[in-house]
Design a protein around this motif. Structure first.
Motif, PDB file in Angstrom:
ATOM      1  N   TYR A   1       0.806  -1.347  -0.005  1.00  0.00           N
ATOM      2  CA  TYR A   1      -0.177  -0.041   0.093  1.00  0.00           C
ATOM      3  C   TYR A   1       1.054   1.289  -0.189  1.00  0.00           C
ATOM      4  O   TYR A   1       0.443   2.307   0.533  1.00  0.00           O
ATOM      5  N   GLY A   2       2.254   1.139  -0.491  1.00  0.00           N
ATOM      6  CA  GLY A   2       3.012   2.457  -0.965  1.00  0.00           C
ATOM      7  C   GLY A   2       3.906   2.768   0.184  1.00  0.00           C
ATOM      8  O   GLY A   2       4.150   4.006   0.297  1.00  0.00           O
ATOM      9  N   LEU A   3       4.465   1.954   1.189  1.00  0.00           N
ATOM     10  CA  LEU A   3       5.246   2.471   2.152  1.00  0.00           C
ATOM     11  C   LEU A   3       6.670   3.049   1.285  1.00  0.00           C
ATOM     12  O   LEU A   3       7.036   4.077   1.842  1.00  0.00           O
ATOM     13  N   LYS A   4       6.916   2.399   0.573  1.00  0.00           N
ATOM     14  CA  LYS A   4       8.458   2.942  -0.182  1.00  0.00           C
ATOM     15  C   LYS A   4       8.102   4.293  -0.871  1.00  0.00           C
ATOM     16  O   LYS A   4       8.883   5.185  -0.798  1.00  0.00           O
ATOM     17  N   GLU A   5       6.963   4.300  -1.476  1.00  0.00           N
ATOM     18  CA  GLU A   5       6.703   5.545  -2.262  1.00  0.00           C
ATOM     19  C   GLU A   5       6.437   6.575  -1.394  1.00  0.00           C
ATOM     20  O   GLU A   5       7.056   7.930  -1.437  1.00  0.00           O
TER      21      GLU A   5
ATOM     22  N   ALA B   1       7.818   6.837   1.597  1.00  0.00           N
ATOM     23  CA  ALA B   1       9.115   7.229   2.181  1.00  0.00           C
ATOM     24  C   ALA B   1       9.937   8.312   1.286  1.00  0.00           C
ATOM     25  O   ALA B   1      10.499   9.179   1.580  1.00  0.00           O
ATOM     26  N   GLN B   2       9.867   7.745   0.040  1.00  0.00           N
ATOM     27  CA  GLN B   2      10.670   8.703  -0.878  1.00  0.00           C
ATOM     28  C   GLN B   2       9.950  10.080  -1.302  1.00  0.00           C
ATOM     29  O   GLN B   2      10.913  10.910  -1.294  1.00  0.00           O
ATOM     30  N   GLN B   3       8.745  10.171  -1.019  1.00  0.00           N
ATOM     31  CA  GLN B   3       8.123  11.443  -1.100  1.00  0.00           C
ATOM     32  C   GLN B   3       8.428  12.373   0.009  1.00  0.00           C
ATOM     33  O   GLN B   3       8.786  13.443  -0.180  1.00  0.00           O
TER      34      GLN B   3
ATOM     35  N   MET C   1      14.321   5.677   1.006  1.00  0.00           N
ATOM     36  CA  MET C   1      14.714   6.920   1.243  1.00  0.00           C
ATOM     37  C   MET C   1      16.079   7.353   0.827  1.00  0.00           C
ATOM     38  O   MET C   1      16.214   8.499   0.045  1.00  0.00           O
ATOM     39  N   ALA C   2      16.845   6.409   0.685  1.00  0.00           N
ATOM     40  CA  ALA C   2      18.347   6.780   0.129  1.00  0.00           C
ATOM     41  C   ALA C   2      18.076   7.002  -1.356  1.00  0.00           C
ATOM     42  O   ALA C   2      18.798   8.078  -2.082  1.00  0.00           O
ATOM     43  N   GLU C   3      17.331   6.145  -1.871  1.00  0.00           N
ATOM     44  CA  GLU C   3      17.110   6.204  -3.571  1.00  0.00           C
ATOM     45  C   GLU C   3      16.389   7.604  -3.790  1.00  0.00           C
ATOM     46  O   GLU C   3      16.571   8.286  -4.811  1.00  0.00           O
ATOM     47  N   GLY C   4      15.227   8.090  -2.831  1.00  0.00           N
ATOM     48  CA  GLY C   4      14.623   9.142  -3.029  1.00  0.00           C
ATOM     49  C   GLY C   4      15.376  10.421  -2.897  1.00  0.00           C
ATOM     50  O   GLY C   4      15.261  11.205  -3.713  1.00  0.00           O
ATOM     51  N   ALA C   5      16.498  10.317  -1.927  1.00  0.00           N
ATOM     52  CA  ALA C   5      17.312  11.457  -1.868  1.00  0.00           C
ATOM     53  C   ALA C   5      18.178  11.686  -3.126  1.00  0.00           C
ATOM     54  O   ALA C   5      18.628  12.790  -3.586  1.00  0.00           O
TER      55      ALA C   5
END
Length: 237
Positions: free
Chosen positions: A77-81, A83-85, A131-135
């Motif tokens: 249900y979008g935990l990764k998304e 975290a990245q946002q 989170m590291a990828e999102g940064a």
């Protein structure tokens, strides 16, 4: 040597064959345990009772089995998304800074005995790596798969190294007690778990400094690699 003395080893070829054929590891280990128990003459009921007893006594395994479906649902249900946002909204956040912060927290909590507070399944995969990828994506734009894999590898390494060197400071950790027992069995007296824990602190601090220096170069390396990848893409076009 009598053939019966080799019967307890019957589970070894089962494990080797199961992993070679890439069967489910849990099923392979269970089959190896059942085959070993039956080979040495254990009653099936007693064997299943032993499996159940060991399972119930293993609190960490039971906790992991309960937590894993929850993490799976959160990912679905979008935990990764999410975290990245969230990380994308923090302009000062970089891949290296996020990993540095996690390393410090992970090593400190491991030193206090909170080893299960983090981990690959419950923290690195659903939170730290995204989170590291999102940064990185927030600063550098689109990331090629090879850079995403590198960031994930660094995230996993942070967890491994921090907990490995931090847990030895905790005097009730199994490895510390094992070392204490080994020393006493070999006639080395006047060594207590507290002494082992205290002498583990310089090693943990050294690991912290070395890994911080390694991570400090990560952002610059990602920038140079993404520039080279874009140049390659433009040349190919």
């Amino acid at each position: 040597m009598d053939l019966a003395s080799y019967l307890p080893l019957v589970g070894i070829p089962v494990v080797v064959a199961g992993f070679a054929l890439r069967f489910n590891p849990l099923l392979v280990v269970t089959a190896a345990g059942l085959s070993t128990g039956l080979a040495v003459g254990m009653d099936l009921g007693a064997l299943l009772e032993t499996f159940g007893e060991k399972f119930l006594n293993s609190r960490q395994l039971a906790t992991f089995i309960l937590i894993l479906p929850v993490i799976g649902l959160l990912e679905r249900y979008g935990l990764k998304e999410r975290a990245q946002q969230w990380i994308a909204g923090i302009r000062s956040a970089t891949t290296a800074r996020i990993l540095m912060l996690y390393f410090v927290v992970r090593e400190l909590t491991a030193a206090l005995g909170l080893i299960n507070l983090g981990g690959h399944a419950q923290t690195v995969r659903p939170l730290l790596a995204p989170m590291a990828e999102g940064a990185a994506a927030n600063q550098l734009g689109e990331l090629p798969p090879v850079l995403r894999d590198r960031i994930r590898a660094h995230a996993a390494a942070c967890d491994n190294i921090a907990v490995f060197f931090g847990e030895d400071i905790f005097i009730a950790f199994g490895a510390v007690l094992l070392m204490d027992a080994f020393l006493k069995e070999n006639g080395i007296a006047n060594i207590e778990p507290l002494h082992i824990g205290l002498w583990a602190i310089p090693t943990a601090v050294s690991a912290l400094i070395i890994h911080m220096a390694r991570l400090a170069r990560l952002d610059a390396r990602l920038q140079s690699d993404i520039a080279a990848w874009r140049a390659q893409q433009e040349a190919a076009a």
